[in-house]
Design an enzyme around this catalytic site. Structure first.
Site, PDB file in Angstrom:
ATOM      1  N   THR A 253       0.901  -1.151   0.000  1.00 30.64           N
ATOM      2  CA  THR A 253       0.000   0.000   0.000  1.00 30.64           C
ATOM      3  C   THR A 253       0.936   1.196   0.000  1.00 30.64           C
ATOM      4  O   THR A 253       2.045   1.125   0.559  1.00 30.64           O
ATOM      5  CB  THR A 253      -0.928   0.053   1.234  1.00 30.64           C
ATOM      6  N   HIS A 254       0.555   2.264  -0.668  1.00 29.02           N
ATOM      7  CA  HIS A 254       1.440   3.434  -0.841  1.00 29.02           C
ATOM      8  C   HIS A 254       2.753   3.029  -1.514  1.00 29.02           C
ATOM      9  O   HIS A 254       3.764   3.705  -1.338  1.00 29.02           O
ATOM     10  CB  HIS A 254       1.751   4.122   0.496  1.00 29.02           C
TER      11      HIS A 254
ATOM     12  N   SER B 214      17.781  -0.145 -27.019  1.00 26.71           N
ATOM     13  CA  SER B 214      18.101   1.272 -27.189  1.00 26.71           C
ATOM     14  C   SER B 214      19.100   1.397 -28.331  1.00 26.71           C
ATOM     15  O   SER B 214      19.894   0.485 -28.567  1.00 26.71           O
ATOM     16  CB  SER B 214      18.716   1.800 -25.890  1.00 26.71           C
TER      17      SER B 214
ATOM     18  N   LYS C 137      20.252  -2.409 -22.897  1.00 31.29           N
ATOM     19  CA  LYS C 137      18.861  -2.120 -22.549  1.00 31.29           C
ATOM     20  C   LYS C 137      17.857  -3.159 -23.034  1.00 31.29           C
ATOM     21  O   LYS C 137      17.989  -3.719 -24.112  1.00 31.29           O
ATOM     22  CB  LYS C 137      18.460  -0.762 -23.140  1.00 31.29           C
TER      23      LYS C 137
ATOM     24  N   GLU D 106       4.564   0.246 -21.562  1.00 28.73           N
ATOM     25  CA  GLU D 106       4.598   1.716 -21.554  1.00 28.73           C
ATOM     26  C   GLU D 106       3.604   2.298 -22.554  1.00 28.73           C
ATOM     27  O   GLU D 106       2.929   3.292 -22.283  1.00 28.73           O
ATOM     28  CB  GLU D 106       6.001   2.215 -21.883  1.00 28.73           C
TER      29      GLU D 106
ATOM     30  N   TYR E 186     -30.469  16.215 -35.764  1.00 33.09           N
ATOM     31  CA  TYR E 186     -29.116  16.039 -36.302  1.00 33.09           C
ATOM     32  C   TYR E 186     -28.434  17.387 -36.500  1.00 33.09           C
ATOM     33  O   TYR E 186     -29.037  18.360 -36.945  1.00 33.09           O
ATOM     34  CB  TYR E 186     -29.177  15.294 -37.651  1.00 33.09           C
TER      35      TYR E 186
ATOM     36  N   LYS F 205     -17.223   9.847 -35.281  1.00 37.80           N
ATOM     37  CA  LYS F 205     -16.638   8.607 -35.802  1.00 37.80           C
ATOM     38  C   LYS F 205     -15.159   8.428 -35.506  1.00 37.80           C
ATOM     39  O   LYS F 205     -14.739   7.359 -35.045  1.00 37.80           O
ATOM     40  CB  LYS F 205     -16.890   8.517 -37.306  1.00 37.80           C
TER      41      LYS F 205
HETATM   42  N1  ARG Z   1     -21.495  12.006 -43.018  1.00 40.83           N
HETATM   43  C1  ARG Z   1     -22.591  12.349 -42.197  1.00 40.83           C
HETATM   44  C2  ARG Z   1     -22.252  12.033 -40.730  1.00 40.83           C
HETATM   45  O1  ARG Z   1     -21.376  11.305 -40.514  1.00 40.83           O
HETATM   46  C3  ARG Z   1     -23.810  11.631 -42.624  1.00 40.83           C
HETATM   47  C4  ARG Z   1     -25.079  12.309 -42.237  1.00 40.83           C
HETATM   48  C5  ARG Z   1     -25.237  13.550 -43.042  1.00 40.83           C
HETATM   49  N2  ARG Z   1     -26.471  14.211 -42.753  1.00 40.83           N
HETATM   50  C6  ARG Z   1     -26.698  15.472 -43.098  1.00 40.83           C
HETATM   51  N3  ARG Z   1     -27.847  15.959 -42.774  1.00 40.83           N
HETATM   52  N4  ARG Z   1     -25.803  16.215 -43.708  1.00 40.83           N
HETATM   53  O2  ARG Z   1     -22.880  12.508 -39.818  1.00 40.83           O
END
Ligand code: ARG
Length: 438
Positions: free
Chosen positions: A155-156, A277, A283, A290, A317, A325
């Site tokens: 611990t510690h 290294s 090394k 890491e 949207y 993404k």
């Molecule tokens: N490439 C767009 C995205 O990843 C697809 C949806 C586009 N929709 C729009 N109303 N422009 O979100």
């Protein structure tokens, strides 16, 4: 460049706008899911009589060919097209003409991209779960070989009480089990179909949302269309689970780094998992561990990216959401790679039980057991604690361990001491006397 969206506007879009708008470089990995979703959508359009069945069949057939050609590399994705949805639809229409233009009936890219992302993540989470299993197996193999290998517990980062190497590794197996629980939980919540929500308010066509959901193996549909296209909490949940998982991997990595130092020398890493290294020939560096430790920061970054993108976004949207993404894909790739590398590292490491035992003999790790011994003989624990503290100081001054101190000297501290004290404070006894050992 052809667009799906030049309705009211005309003329060329500024090149820099094209560049900013384009997501094909990263969303192309969604193509199998995009096509899968389009096939289910086209079939439903045909079944519902929204488009002629023969045209639905033609669309489905050609989408299957496009999918196979993308898989085999025969068809290359055009990097100049705006996004993967545009690419697939344009390619379809190029091949079959007018019927291809009917695929998007009752659909928007907004519900389409939400669908693609859920399908992608469902597969990805299964891959991560499998990789966590693989790491758990590697840990389990080592742990079962070292159920009785005594090592210092800290611990510690100061020597505390003896544990076993097996028990230490089992702690990580337990953490990973909870990580799997979080990922499975996330899978349950994400498995609902947004398709049919349209741009934001549903569709005027008699879509059968449930049929599409069933065809794509969803548990149901997201009822509210605004929610269906706006929600990214399923991705946030996955990223949060990834971030916690990476915390666990970073702790394990840190211990591996520490244990493989010359000072600890509790383990040796296989040559295949270390690097050297360019200047120091002696090394052998634990780069795998890491890098995993470092990549935890990167995954936290992805979680922060998406939280910040989604914060205060009005329904429904917004193009901001295209930014979901890269964060998600990067985290996914990073977590999978780290899990697989760490599993391989654990498989290849060699524990050094004699070094662990030697370290356990130093540092008075059995001091609590000696206090417990006195407590069992009737001394209040707080008094026993204080007495053993004085004994430790006495041993430090003499340069010996508690096991080495003669009984006569013990008895100067308390008459409760007897010869059985040596059994009570042996390392084996310290381990065995504890409940919860494993
Ligand atoms: N490439 C767009 C995205 O990843 C697809 C949806 C586009 N929709 C729009 N109303 N422009 O979100």
């Amino acid at each position: 460049m052809s667009k799906l969206w030049q309705g009211r506007t005309s003329g060329a879009v500024d090149a820099v706008v094209e560049q900013l708008n384009r997501s094909i470089a990263f969303d192309q990995r969604l193509y199998p899911y995009d096509i899968q979703g389009s096939i289910a959508h086209a079939r439903m359009l045909g079944q519902q009589g929204i488009i002629p069945t023969e045209e639905a069949e033609l669309i489905i057939h050609e989408l299957q060919i496009i999918l196979a050609e993308l898989d085999s590399g025969k068809l290359a994705i055009d990097p100049e097209v705006e996004d993967i949805h545009t690419f697939v639809e344009l390619e379809l229409t190029r091949r079959i003409g007018a019927p291809g233009k009917k695929l998007h009936t009752g659909r928007s890219r907004n519900d389409q991209v939400a669908l693609d992302l859920r399908l992608y993540l469902r597969d990805a989470l299964h891959r991560i779960l499998q990789a966590v299993d693989q790491l758990q197996k590697a840990l389990y193999t080592q742990a079962s070989q070292h159920q009785h290998t005594v090592m210092p517990g800290y611990t510690h980062l100061q020597p505390a009480q003896p544990v076993t190497f097996g028990m230490h590794l089992n702690a990580y197996i337990a953490m990973l089990e909870r990580d799997k629980g979080r990922l499975q939980d996330c899978l349950k919540r994400l498995n609902y179909s947004p398709l049919g929500a349209g741009a934001l308010a549903g569709s005027t066509f008699p879509l059968d949302r449930h049929a599409v959901a069933a065809a794509l193996n969803f548990d149901g549909i997201i009822e509210n269309p605004l929610d269906a296209v706006s929600c990214r909490d399923f991705a946030l949940e996955a990223l949060a689970a990834f971030a916690i998982l990476m915390t666990h991997l970073s702790r394990l990595s840190e211990e591996i780094i520490l244990w493989s130092t010359q000072e600890f020398s509790f383990i040796t890493l296989a040559d295949a998992h270390t690097t050297g290294s360019s200047i120091m020939p002696q090394k052998k560096n634990p780069d795998v561990a890491e890098l995993v430790r470092g990549k935890a920061g990167r995954v936290y970054g992805s979680l922060m990216t998406l939280l910040t993108v989604m914060k205060a976004l009005p329904l429904a949207y917004n193009k901001d959401m295209q930014e979901d993404k890269e964060a998600l894909f990067d985290a996914m790739d990073t977590v999978e790679l780290c899990l697989r590398a760490l599993a391989s590292l654990i498989d290849g490491l060699t524990a050094k039980p004699e070094r662990m035992a030697a370290a356990t003999r130093q540092g008075f790790l059995n001091a609590t057991d000696l206090a417990d011994y006195l407590t069992h003989k009737g001394m209040p624990f707080r008094d026993a604690y204080a007495l053993v503290g004085r004994l430790v100081a006495h041993c430090l001054a003499k340069g010996c361990t508690l096991e080495e101190l003669p009984l006569a000297e013990y008895q100067q501290f308390s008459e409760l001491f007897d010869n059985d004290l040596y059994d009570a404070i042996s390392l084996e006894a310290c381990i065995q006397a504890r409940t919860g050992k494993k």
